[in-house]
Motif scaffolding. Structure first.
Motif, mmCIF file in Angstrom:
data_model
loop_
_atom_site.group_PDB
_atom_site.id
_atom_site.type_symbol
_atom_site.label_atom_id
_atom_site.label_comp_id
_atom_site.label_asym_id
_atom_site.label_seq_id
_atom_site.Cartn_x
_atom_site.Cartn_y
_atom_site.Cartn_z
ATOM 1 N N LEU A 1 -16.391 47.726 7.005
ATOM 2 C CA LEU A 1 -15.004 48.099 7.294
ATOM 3 C C LEU A 1 -14.079 46.901 7.173
ATOM 4 N N ASP A 2 -12.870 47.165 6.671
ATOM 5 C CA ASP A 2 -11.819 46.145 6.705
ATOM 6 C C ASP A 2 -10.493 46.836 7.001
ATOM 7 N N LEU A 3 -9.705 46.220 7.874
ATOM 8 C CA LEU A 3 -8.380 46.728 8.220
ATOM 9 C C LEU A 3 -7.315 45.721 7.802
ATOM 10 N N GLU A 4 -6.218 46.226 7.278
ATOM 11 C CA GLU A 4 -5.026 45.400 7.098
ATOM 12 C C GLU A 4 -4.026 45.844 8.159
ATOM 13 N N THR A 5 -3.437 44.872 8.840
ATOM 14 C CA THR A 5 -2.596 45.168 9.989
ATOM 15 C C THR A 5 -1.224 44.507 9.838
ATOM 16 N N SER A 6 -0.321 44.886 10.721
ATOM 17 C CA SER A 6 1.042 44.333 10.667
ATOM 18 C C SER A 6 1.103 42.912 11.214
ATOM 19 N N GLY A 7 0.024 42.439 11.781
ATOM 20 C CA GLY A 7 -0.035 41.089 12.327
ATOM 21 C C GLY A 7 -1.346 40.887 13.047
ATOM 22 N N ARG B 1 -2.606 43.440 20.767
ATOM 23 C CA ARG B 1 -1.982 44.315 21.763
ATOM 24 C C ARG B 1 -0.764 45.035 21.189
ATOM 25 N N ARG B 2 -0.142 44.478 20.168
ATOM 26 C CA ARG B 2 1.122 45.040 19.693
ATOM 27 C C ARG B 2 1.106 45.462 18.227
ATOM 28 N N ASP B 3 0.370 44.752 17.391
ATOM 29 C CA ASP B 3 0.392 45.074 15.966
ATOM 30 C C ASP B 3 -0.411 46.342 15.694
ATOM 31 N N ILE B 4 -0.204 46.916 14.517
ATOM 32 C CA ILE B 4 -0.780 48.221 14.198
ATOM 33 C C ILE B 4 -1.548 48.160 12.881
ATOM 34 N N VAL B 5 -2.440 49.121 12.719
ATOM 35 C CA VAL B 5 -3.224 49.246 11.483
ATOM 36 C C VAL B 5 -2.338 49.846 10.397
ATOM 37 N N LEU B 6 -2.327 49.199 9.224
ATOM 38 C CA LEU B 6 -1.550 49.691 8.093
ATOM 39 C C LEU B 6 -2.420 50.335 7.025
ATOM 40 N N SER B 7 -3.572 49.759 6.767
ATOM 41 C CA SER B 7 -4.457 50.338 5.758
ATOM 42 C C SER B 7 -5.904 50.084 6.139
ATOM 43 N N ILE B 8 -6.777 50.923 5.600
ATOM 44 C CA ILE B 8 -8.198 50.893 5.938
ATOM 45 C C ILE B 8 -9.009 50.975 4.659
ATOM 46 N N GLY B 9 -10.032 50.152 4.567
ATOM 47 C CA GLY B 9 -10.989 50.245 3.468
ATOM 48 C C GLY B 9 -12.396 50.211 4.023
ATOM 49 N N ALA B 10 -13.278 51.011 3.463
ATOM 50 C CA ALA B 10 -14.663 51.041 3.936
ATOM 51 C C ALA B 10 -15.582 51.397 2.782
ATOM 52 N N HIS C 1 -7.063 40.226 0.668
ATOM 53 C CA HIS C 1 -6.093 40.786 1.597
ATOM 54 C C HIS C 1 -5.699 42.196 1.175
ATOM 55 N N HIS C 2 -6.682 42.899 0.632
ATOM 56 C CA HIS C 2 -6.566 44.321 0.325
ATOM 57 C C HIS C 2 -7.783 44.966 0.962
ATOM 58 N N ALA C 3 -7.571 46.000 1.772
ATOM 59 C CA ALA C 3 -8.647 46.503 2.625
ATOM 60 C C ALA C 3 -9.896 46.874 1.839
ATOM 61 N N SER C 4 -9.753 47.619 0.755
ATOM 62 C CA SER C 4 -10.921 48.060 0.006
ATOM 63 C C SER C 4 -11.630 46.895 -0.663
ATOM 64 N N ALA C 5 -10.853 45.972 -1.235
ATOM 65 C CA ALA C 5 -11.452 44.814 -1.898
ATOM 66 C C ALA C 5 -12.163 43.921 -0.896
ATOM 67 N N ASP C 6 -11.573 43.723 0.270
ATOM 68 C CA ASP C 6 -12.208 42.885 1.296
ATOM 69 C C ASP C 6 -13.462 43.540 1.847
#
Length: 234
Positions: free
Chosen positions: A43-49, A53-62, A187-192
């Protein structure tokens, strides 16, 4: 037509989404299943930061590792719907345009699809603690679901198995370069996720030569390795 299902607490989900959530299979315990047989989800997640506690998930690759190889036909990828997401430094790094976030998938649907894709399999990630906490919070806030799947951190497995032959830094790029892996896009969820899976297969080959041939044995050895690392700084 599905009608929204309202609850006093927790997220608002449609009846079909509640049914899907409640039918998610519980995770299997780590056991002695050989590494070249075990199904694992990388799994890899790209997030807003990086604020967990505050940032959010933007994209998911698995991607799936099973039968000793990466199952390229068995992958998951999604960009989540995030309206009015500010273009932060993190967003610029992973290159997800605001228009992609505006056209993204409903977070509840995306996370349900992800958990159905994962099934009862253990999860691998690079710097898994971050992905685990971000996914745990996203699932709780979006679905009212508690994540219980075991995570294995490839960023710990690598130096544990290669104590005398390792790069100076412990990043994914460093280990990929160390083993001559070609990463087409970072820094791309699927590639990572794919790069992490390729690295994991190299490490699992080393693990078997060191007498570690299951995720349970890997988890036990990691626990002992962490204790030794902590003892060095006491």
């Amino acid at each position: 037509m599905n009608m929204p299902w309202f609850k006093r607490r927790g997220p608002i989900l449609e009846l079909e989404q509640l049914q899907r959530r409640d039918q998610l299979v519980p995770p299997a315990a780590l056991d002695l299943c050989p590494l070249d047989v075990q199904r694992m989800v990388v799994l890899d997640l790209e997030t807003s930061g990086l604020d967990m506690r505050r940032d959010i998930v933007l994209s998911i690759g698995a991607v799936v590792i099973e039968r000793g190889g990466i199952q390229l036909g068995d992958q998951y990828e999604s960009t989540l719907l995030r309206r009015a997401q500010k273009v932060s430094e993190s967003v610029l790094i992973h290159g997800i345009a605001p228009s992609e976030l505006e056209a993204g998938e409903d977070p509840a649907e995306a996370l349900l699809d992800l958990m159905e894709f994962i099934g009862d399999s253990p999860i691998l990630a690079f710097h898994a603690g971050f992905d685990q906490r971000m996914l745990t919070r996203a699932l709780k806030q979006t679905l009212g679901y508690k994540l219980r799947h075991p995570f294995i951190d490839i960023a710990e497995v690598a130096p544990m198995l290669c104590p005398d032959n390792r790069p100076r830094q412990n990043g994914l790029d460093d280990w990929c370069s160390h083993f001559g892996l070609q990463v087409l896009q970072r820094h791309h969820a699927s590639a990572d996720a794919l790069a992490t899976a390729e690295l994991a297969l190299i490490l699992f080959s080393k693990a078997r030569r060191q007498g570690v041939d299951s995720l349970e044995a890997m988890s036990q050895r990691l626990a002992n390795w962490r204790k030794r690392q902590q003892a060095q700084f006491m």
